[in-house]
Scaffold this active site. Sequence first.
Site, short mmCIF file in Angstrom:
data_model
loop_
_atom_site.label_atom_id
_atom_site.label_comp_id
_atom_site.label_asym_id
_atom_site.label_seq_id
_atom_site.Cartn_x
_atom_site.Cartn_y
_atom_site.Cartn_z
N ASP A 225 -8.47 -9.95 6.24
CA ASP A 225 -8.53 -11.41 6.05
C ASP A 225 -7.15 -12.02 5.81
OD1 ASP A 225 -8.14 -10.30 3.59
OD2 ASP A 225 -9.72 -11.41 2.56
N GLU A 311 -4.97 -3.80 -7.99
CA GLU A 311 -3.61 -3.50 -7.56
C GLU A 311 -2.77 -2.95 -8.72
OE1 GLU A 311 -5.21 -7.00 -5.17
OE2 GLU A 311 -5.17 -6.33 -7.26
#
Length: 367
Positions: A225, A311
């Site tokens: 995306d 992350e």
Amino acid sequence: MFRGGAIKYVIFLSVLLGIVILTKVLQNVIEKANIKTLYFSQYNGRLVRKLPGITTLPVPSQLENNNSKDQFLSCSETAIYEQQLLLEKLEAKVRELQEKLAMQNSGWDPKLPTIFAITPTYRRFLQKAELTRTAQTLKHIKNLHWIVVEDSHEKTNLVKRLLNHFGIRYTHLNVRTPVEMRIGRNKPWWTKSRGTEQRNVGLKWIRDNIKANETKGVVYFADDDNTYDIRLFDEMRTINTVGVWPVAFTGAARWAGPICEDGHVVGFHTNWKPFRTFPVDMSAFAVSLKKLLVERPEARFDPDIKPGFLETSFLEQITTMEQLEPKASNCMKVYVWHTRTETPIININGEKQLIKRGKPSNPDVET
């Protein structure tokens, strides 16, 4: 250059045509066989032919277990079994030829570091559109190996066709996210991280199939995306540990990512959860192959981590802020944008109305 490429393409088509003709010939031979039954026995839990190639079959009194129905397969079942084995071999051969052609067309350079781009994907209204946009960029990158991992029980035909079409060197994998980890009506998107299992499967494939002493490269988590500038991939080839750069339209700001001075990361710019150790987007970093295969072979994404912390949890396992390598002109340029395509609700509702009126869109037109 063009003439040589055309000759290779003609050779590839000729080989492929020969394989198709051979398949048809073998299929006709099998279908015309007048053998009523074939003698099979169990070997390692699998039915195999005990006496391959025989034309005179033993009578029932000569069989080891007269009452075992597993020792017999009808002629039609045998034909299906043999065709499946043949098709598996042919598909493997075609896949091998496709990879060679993809490497030739992309100008594969054995001296250039390889970029392993791991892309999780899942079935949705815009899946093909976003994968196509990503593929259109990746096909221009030399020495790129695209690892696409579907969130599904089986590999879908839509993704298979798309991967075959673009001529990118790829590995197609799949794993279904466990029920307890899926996002649902009672589990809003901010409670679970999407793509965790798929990224871990991609990492496992690399660790199982790539040797650090034979291959130099980096691993990048390229979500489908995003929008990518091809210059980003040229930058990441020189990474020795963990490279970082800014990402636009993320972190609840115009851009988010590292703040750099004199080639060192001194802080981070973000408007969302700034207290995180590494407040960056998934597309804001890439890791050297050596780091993941040799130095941190156990590093993985934690499926229990909430979105936004995936992350930082991963990077905490493999690096420190002092070890980060700034890219993209000392983190002053943007080469990747988090451009999630808006789901066309109007079109979805319109399709529902067409179905009610008995005039649905042709499902054979793949979107």
